[in-house]
Scaffold this motif. Structure first.
Motif, mmCIF file in Angstrom:
data_model
loop_
_atom_site.group_PDB
_atom_site.id
_atom_site.type_symbol
_atom_site.label_atom_id
_atom_site.label_comp_id
_atom_site.label_asym_id
_atom_site.label_seq_id
_atom_site.Cartn_x
_atom_site.Cartn_y
_atom_site.Cartn_z
ATOM 1 N N LYS A 111 0.823 -1.208 0.000
ATOM 2 C CA LYS A 111 0.000 0.000 0.000
ATOM 3 C C LYS A 111 0.857 1.257 0.000
ATOM 4 O O LYS A 111 0.558 2.228 -0.685
ATOM 5 N N SER A 112 1.922 1.245 0.767
ATOM 6 C CA SER A 112 2.768 2.430 0.877
ATOM 7 C C SER A 112 3.650 2.605 -0.359
ATOM 8 O O SER A 112 3.853 3.719 -0.835
ATOM 9 N N SER A 113 4.179 1.511 -0.904
ATOM 10 C CA SER A 113 5.058 1.596 -2.083
ATOM 11 C C SER A 113 4.957 0.299 -2.884
ATOM 12 O O SER A 113 5.656 -0.680 -2.574
ATOM 13 N N PRO A 114 4.096 0.270 -3.891
ATOM 14 C CA PRO A 114 3.937 -0.962 -4.681
ATOM 15 C C PRO A 114 5.222 -1.418 -5.358
ATOM 16 O O PRO A 114 5.508 -2.619 -5.414
ATOM 17 N N LEU A 115 6.011 -0.479 -5.893
ATOM 18 C CA LEU A 115 7.254 -0.864 -6.567
ATOM 19 C C LEU A 115 8.239 -1.503 -5.601
ATOM 20 O O LEU A 115 8.881 -2.511 -5.907
ATOM 21 N N LEU A 116 8.356 -0.893 -4.407
ATOM 22 C CA LEU A 116 9.240 -1.471 -3.394
ATOM 23 C C LEU A 116 8.755 -2.848 -2.985
ATOM 24 O O LEU A 116 9.559 -3.774 -2.781
ATOM 25 N N GLY A 117 7.436 -3.016 -2.861
ATOM 26 C CA GLY A 117 6.898 -4.323 -2.499
ATOM 27 C C GLY A 117 7.198 -5.375 -3.549
ATOM 28 O O GLY A 117 7.567 -6.505 -3.225
#
Length: 352
Positions: free
Chosen positions: A269-275
């Motif tokens: 939720k906070s950072s899809p790319l990082l996830g």
């Protein structure tokens, strides 16, 4: 309890802050005297909860000093003579210990309230609180059940404000019935309570938490007035209300799974790319490794089959040819030996 993502860090920060407060509190007197009523009024305006010893030197004062040395970091302790007290305060006997909070006062009774330290620990909170994660953590030391109205403070509808008023009314008007067993308050939003119960709680609602064993109670019907809430509380006290949650093995496994899922969801939720990078890269590497292992096993198997099907038949044919050559050699050798023997016999006869 547990644990909301980021909550552990929040608790750690507050614990360090409390430790700093404790260090600072050592520098001030454990019990500060109040020489006049004006000073008492000034102190009462500054502190929402304060404990006061009234009287001269006694055994009760010695206990009061011991309790102050233990709990000075959490609350405030004072001493005064009976003349300093406001006119609305009446005491049956002196010395006495009082707590001033909720715009009134309460007198410690050793026979009804038990140990002074336990009484001070339970009474160091106001009767009704705004409850957050750290407050709930502190309330765990009191041993009380926490009755919380889960509402949306930004919602001014009667449904939300009315439920908050019901809990406030019970906390104020039914103190003598419930204050030894219950702490009352409200919580803004259901994010924290959902993580605590590992379930989706509808807003507004009432939740009663047992912080000692992580159990909780939910009303079986909507709480619309004080009678409904009193009936719900009494059902908890007499054991007829169904307790949910707990700290058993299954609940602990569920907690680990829930925390893991919550962490993954919060990251995406906070950072899809990082996830995608954090969780996609390891999964990709593991998938490639598994594929390589499975492929290597199948190749080895095919090679072994090829060797058996191709090499072994040739080896058997060669073996048969060798055996045939040996047989021929044996036959030839046997024939040669027979001819030699005949020649020997003929030569012997001639000699005779």
């Amino acid at each position: 309890m547990s644990v909301f993502p980021g909550y552990s860090f929040y608790i750690a920060i507050n614990i360090h802050f409390v430790s700093f407060e404790h260090t600072f509190s050592v520098l001030r007197p454990l019990i500060r005297p109040l020489p006049s009523q004006q000073m008492f009024d000034h102190v009462q305006k500054r502190h929402s909860v304060l404990f006061l010893y009234v009287g001269v030197e006694s055994t009760l004062k010695e206990k009061f000093i011991e309790v102050a040395s233990e709990l000075i970091v959490y609350t405030y302790f004072f001493s005064a003579s009976e003349e300093v007290l406001p006119e609305y305060v009446t005491l049956n006997e002196v010395p006495a210990v009082l707590v001033f909070k909720d715009s009134t006062y309460f007198v410690y009774d050793e026979y009804e309230d038990g140990d002074l330290s336990s009484w001070v620990n339970k009474e160091r909170f106001e009767g009704y609180l705004h409850v957050d994660g750290f407050t709930l953590y502190e309330l765990g030391d009191t041993g009380k059940l926490v009755a919380v109205a889960v509402i949306d403070e930004k919602n001014n509808s009667v449904e939300h404000t009315g439920l908050k008023s019901i809990v406030q009314e019970v906390a104020r008007d039914y103190r003598d019935h419930f204050h030894r067993d219950f702490q009352f308050g409200h919580m803004d939003g259901n994010d924290y309570i959902n993580s605590l119960l590992m379930d989706e709680v509808q807003v507004p609602t009432i939740v009663v938490l047992n912080t000692s064993n992580q159990q909780y109670f939910l009303p079986n019907k909507k709480v619309e007035n004080t009678e409904d809430l009193i009936q719900f509380i009494n059902s908890i006290l007499d054991g007829t209300a169904e307790a949910q949650g707990g700290d058993g093995i299954l609940q602990r496994i569920k907690r680990v799974a829930y925390d893991a899922r919550s962490t993954v969801v919060s990251v995406f939720k906070s950072s899809p790319l990082l996830g995608c990078f954090l969780f996609g890269l390891p999964l990709g590497v593991i998938s490639i490794m598994c594929y390589g292992i499975c492929t290597a096993d199948s190749d080895d198997g095919s090679e072994e089959m090829t060797r058996k099907d191709v090499i072994d038949p040739n080896a058997s044919d060669e073996g048969s040819d060798e055996e045939q050559d040996e047989d021929k050699t044996r036959e030839n050798s046997s024939e040669v030996t027979d001819e030699d023997q005949e020649e020997k016999d003929i030569m012997e006869k001639k000699k005779d």
